[in-house]
Scaffold this motif. Structure first.
Motif, PDB file in Angstrom:
ATOM      1  N   GLN A   1       0.843  -1.180   0.000  1.00 17.36           N
ATOM      2  CA  GLN A   1       0.000   0.000   0.000  1.00 17.36           C
ATOM      3  C   GLN A   1       0.885   1.239   0.000  1.00 17.36           C
ATOM      4  O   GLN A   1       1.815   1.345   0.798  1.00 17.36           O
ATOM      5  N   VAL A   2       0.564   2.181  -0.873  1.00 16.97           N
ATOM      6  CA  VAL A   2       1.293   3.431  -0.972  1.00 16.97           C
ATOM      7  C   VAL A   2       0.671   4.452  -0.030  1.00 16.97           C
ATOM      8  O   VAL A   2      -0.553   4.612   0.020  1.00 16.97           O
ATOM      9  N   GLN A   3       1.524   5.154   0.687  1.00 15.83           N
ATOM     10  CA  GLN A   3       1.088   6.246   1.541  1.00 15.83           C
ATOM     11  C   GLN A   3       1.872   7.496   1.178  1.00 15.83           C
ATOM     12  O   GLN A   3       3.097   7.463   1.078  1.00 15.83           O
ATOM     13  N   LEU A   4       1.162   8.585   0.969  1.00 14.79           N
ATOM     14  CA  LEU A   4       1.773   9.866   0.662  1.00 14.79           C
ATOM     15  C   LEU A   4       1.595  10.784   1.859  1.00 14.79           C
ATOM     16  O   LEU A   4       0.472  11.038   2.289  1.00 14.79           O
TER      17      LEU A   4
ATOM     18  N   THR B   1       9.758   1.416  -6.885  1.00 11.66           N
ATOM     19  CA  THR B   1       8.806   1.708  -7.944  1.00 11.66           C
ATOM     20  C   THR B   1       8.426   3.180  -8.033  1.00 11.66           C
ATOM     21  O   THR B   1       7.630   3.546  -8.889  1.00 11.66           O
ATOM     22  N   PHE B   2       8.989   4.013  -7.173  1.00  7.43           N
ATOM     23  CA  PHE B   2       8.640   5.428  -7.163  1.00  7.43           C
ATOM     24  C   PHE B   2       8.831   6.072  -8.530  1.00  7.43           C
ATOM     25  O   PHE B   2       8.034   6.915  -8.948  1.00  7.43           O
ATOM     26  N   SER B   3       9.866   5.686  -9.228  1.00  6.26           N
ATOM     27  CA  SER B   3      10.155   6.273 -10.532  1.00  6.26           C
ATOM     28  C   SER B   3       9.137   5.890 -11.593  1.00  6.26           C
ATOM     29  O   SER B   3       9.150   6.457 -12.684  1.00  6.26           O
TER      30      SER B   3
ATOM     31  N   ARG C   1       6.063  30.968 -10.942  1.00  3.64           N
ATOM     32  CA  ARG C   1       6.144  31.174  -9.499  1.00  3.64           C
ATOM     33  C   ARG C   1       6.406  29.882  -8.728  1.00  3.64           C
ATOM     34  O   ARG C   1       7.082  29.901  -7.706  1.00  3.64           O
ATOM     35  N   PHE C   2       5.854  28.791  -9.224  1.00  3.56           N
ATOM     36  CA  PHE C   2       5.987  27.496  -8.558  1.00  3.56           C
ATOM     37  C   PHE C   2       6.927  26.596  -9.346  1.00  3.56           C
ATOM     38  O   PHE C   2       6.983  26.660 -10.581  1.00  3.56           O
ATOM     39  N   THR C   3       7.621  25.733  -8.631  1.00  2.00           N
ATOM     40  CA  THR C   3       8.494  24.756  -9.255  1.00  2.00           C
ATOM     41  C   THR C   3       8.291  23.398  -8.600  1.00  2.00           C
ATOM     42  O   THR C   3       8.402  23.271  -7.382  1.00  2.00           O
ATOM     43  N   ILE C   4       7.999  22.403  -9.413  1.00  2.00           N
ATOM     44  CA  ILE C   4       7.865  21.044  -8.915  1.00  2.00           C
ATOM     45  C   ILE C   4       9.145  20.279  -9.227  1.00  2.00           C
ATOM     46  O   ILE C   4       9.752  20.458 -10.285  1.00  2.00           O
ATOM     47  N   SER C   5       9.554  19.441  -8.303  1.00  2.00           N
ATOM     48  CA  SER C   5      10.736  18.627  -8.503  1.00  2.00           C
ATOM     49  C   SER C   5      10.565  17.312  -7.763  1.00  2.00           C
ATOM     50  O   SER C   5       9.667  17.170  -6.923  1.00  2.00           O
ATOM     51  N   ARG C   6      11.411  16.361  -8.073  1.00  2.00           N
ATOM     52  CA  ARG C   6      11.332  15.072  -7.401  1.00  2.00           C
ATOM     53  C   ARG C   6      12.723  14.526  -7.159  1.00  2.00           C
ATOM     54  O   ARG C   6      13.669  14.798  -7.897  1.00  2.00           O
ATOM     55  N   ASP C   7      12.822  13.746  -6.109  1.00  2.00           N
ATOM     56  CA  ASP C   7      14.049  13.056  -5.768  1.00  2.00           C
ATOM     57  C   ASP C   7      13.679  11.590  -5.623  1.00  2.00           C
ATOM     58  O   ASP C   7      13.171  11.168  -4.583  1.00  2.00           O
ATOM     59  N   ASN C   8      13.922  10.825  -6.665  1.00  2.00           N
ATOM     60  CA  ASN C   8      13.513   9.424  -6.658  1.00  2.00           C
ATOM     61  C   ASN C   8      14.238   8.617  -5.586  1.00  2.00           C
ATOM     62  O   ASN C   8      13.675   7.663  -5.042  1.00  2.00           O
ATOM     63  N   ALA C   9      15.467   8.986  -5.290  1.00  5.47           N
ATOM     64  CA  ALA C   9      16.224   8.280  -4.266  1.00  5.47           C
ATOM     65  C   ALA C   9      15.593   8.446  -2.893  1.00  5.47           C
ATOM     66  O   ALA C   9      15.736   7.575  -2.028  1.00  5.47           O
TER      67      ALA C   9
ATOM     68  N   TYR D   1      -2.782  18.988  -2.260  1.00  4.97           N
ATOM     69  CA  TYR D   1      -2.762  17.537  -2.210  1.00  4.97           C
ATOM     70  C   TYR D   1      -1.686  16.980  -3.122  1.00  4.97           C
ATOM     71  O   TYR D   1      -1.556  17.395  -4.271  1.00  4.97           O
ATOM     72  N   CYS D   2      -0.972  16.023  -2.614  1.00  5.34           N
ATOM     73  CA  CYS D   2      -0.005  15.284  -3.404  1.00  5.34           C
ATOM     74  C   CYS D   2      -0.703  14.120  -4.099  1.00  5.34           C
ATOM     75  O   CYS D   2      -1.593  13.484  -3.527  1.00  5.34           O
ATOM     76  N   ASN D   3      -0.298  13.854  -5.318  1.00  7.59           N
ATOM     77  CA  ASN D   3      -0.901  12.790  -6.102  1.00  7.59           C
ATOM     78  C   ASN D   3       0.173  11.966  -6.789  1.00  7.59           C
ATOM     79  O   ASN D   3       1.153  12.508  -7.297  1.00  7.59           O
ATOM     80  N   ALA D   4      -0.024  10.673  -6.791  1.00  5.69           N
ATOM     81  CA  ALA D   4       0.847   9.754  -7.516  1.00  5.69           C
ATOM     82  C   ALA D   4       0.013   8.947  -8.488  1.00  5.69           C
ATOM     83  O   ALA D   4      -1.013   8.373  -8.105  1.00  5.69           O
ATOM     84  N   ALA D   5       0.437   8.901  -9.728  1.00  5.38           N
ATOM     85  CA  ALA D   5      -0.267   8.162 -10.768  1.00  5.38           C
ATOM     86  C   ALA D   5       0.705   7.214 -11.450  1.00  5.38           C
ATOM     87  O   ALA D   5       1.669   7.661 -12.070  1.00  5.38           O
ATOM     88  N   GLY D   6       0.447   5.933 -11.335  1.00  2.42           N
ATOM     89  CA  GLY D   6       1.309   4.946 -11.954  1.00  2.42           C
ATOM     90  C   GLY D   6       1.157   4.951 -13.455  1.00  2.42           C
ATOM     91  O   GLY D   6       0.039   4.919 -13.980  1.00  2.42           O
ATOM     92  N   VAL D   7       2.271   4.987 -14.146  1.00  6.06           N
ATOM     93  CA  VAL D   7       2.245   5.083 -15.602  1.00  6.06           C
ATOM     94  C   VAL D   7       3.093   4.024 -16.284  1.00  6.06           C
ATOM     95  O   VAL D   7       3.091   3.953 -17.512  1.00  6.06           O
ATOM     96  N   ARG D   8       3.790   3.219 -15.543  1.00  4.61           N
ATOM     97  CA  ARG D   8       4.680   2.229 -16.128  1.00  4.61           C
ATOM     98  C   ARG D   8       4.447   0.849 -15.535  1.00  4.61           C
ATOM     99  O   ARG D   8       4.165   0.710 -14.335  1.00  4.61           O
ATOM    100  N   GLY D   9       4.563  -0.140 -16.392  1.00  2.40           N
ATOM    101  CA  GLY D   9       4.563  -1.529 -15.963  1.00  2.40           C
ATOM    102  C   GLY D   9       3.432  -1.889 -15.028  1.00  2.40           C
ATOM    103  O   GLY D   9       2.273  -1.531 -15.257  1.00  2.40           O
TER     104      GLY D   9
END
Length: 122
Positions: free
Chosen positions: A1-4, A30-32, A68-76, A96-104
């Motif tokens: 289960q994913v928790q954000l 699988t975060f990436s 004005r806003f910048t989104i970034s991610r750190d997969n590690a 709200y943070c959102n994660a959408a699976g797009v691979r595999g």
């Protein structure tokens, strides 16, 4: 289960800055495979996309926050950030943070954070 888990919200004066963080648990390697995004919802309004960053680190922004806003991610670190500068009162909302699976194997899976309040007021 994913928790954000979101953090960084608060009260700031107009023109100020704030940085939101969203840390994902239980997906580690699988975060990436997820596109990550920030949405916001003001009282009486719909939940709107603010910014998105894909698994390939491409970004897009709502017109209202562009520049004005910048989104970034750190997969590690399994973390996505939203740097908010030049904040305006109309930016006041629950973010709200959102994660959408797009691979595999995670393709089609969607998860939401609990939301964090951002208030911009003098």
């Amino acid at each position: 289960q994913v928790q954000l888990v979101e953090s960084g919200g608060g009260l700031v004066q107009p023109g100020g800055s704030l940085r939101l963080s969203c840390a994902a648990s239980r997906i580690i390697f699988t975060f990436s495979m997820y596109d990550m995004a920030w949405y916001r919802q003001a009282p009486g309004k719909q939940r709107d996309l603010v910014a998105r960053i894909t698994f390939g680190s491409n970004t897009n922004y709502a017109d209202s926050v562009q520049g004005r806003f910048t989104i970034s991610r750190d997969n590690a670190k399994n973390t996505v950030y939203l740097q908010m500068n030049s904040l305006k009162p109309e930016d006041t909302a629950i973010y709200y943070c959102n994660a959408a699976g797009v691979r595999g194997p995670v393709r089609g899976n969607t998860y939401w954070g609990q939301g964090t309040q951002v208030s911009v007021s003098s």
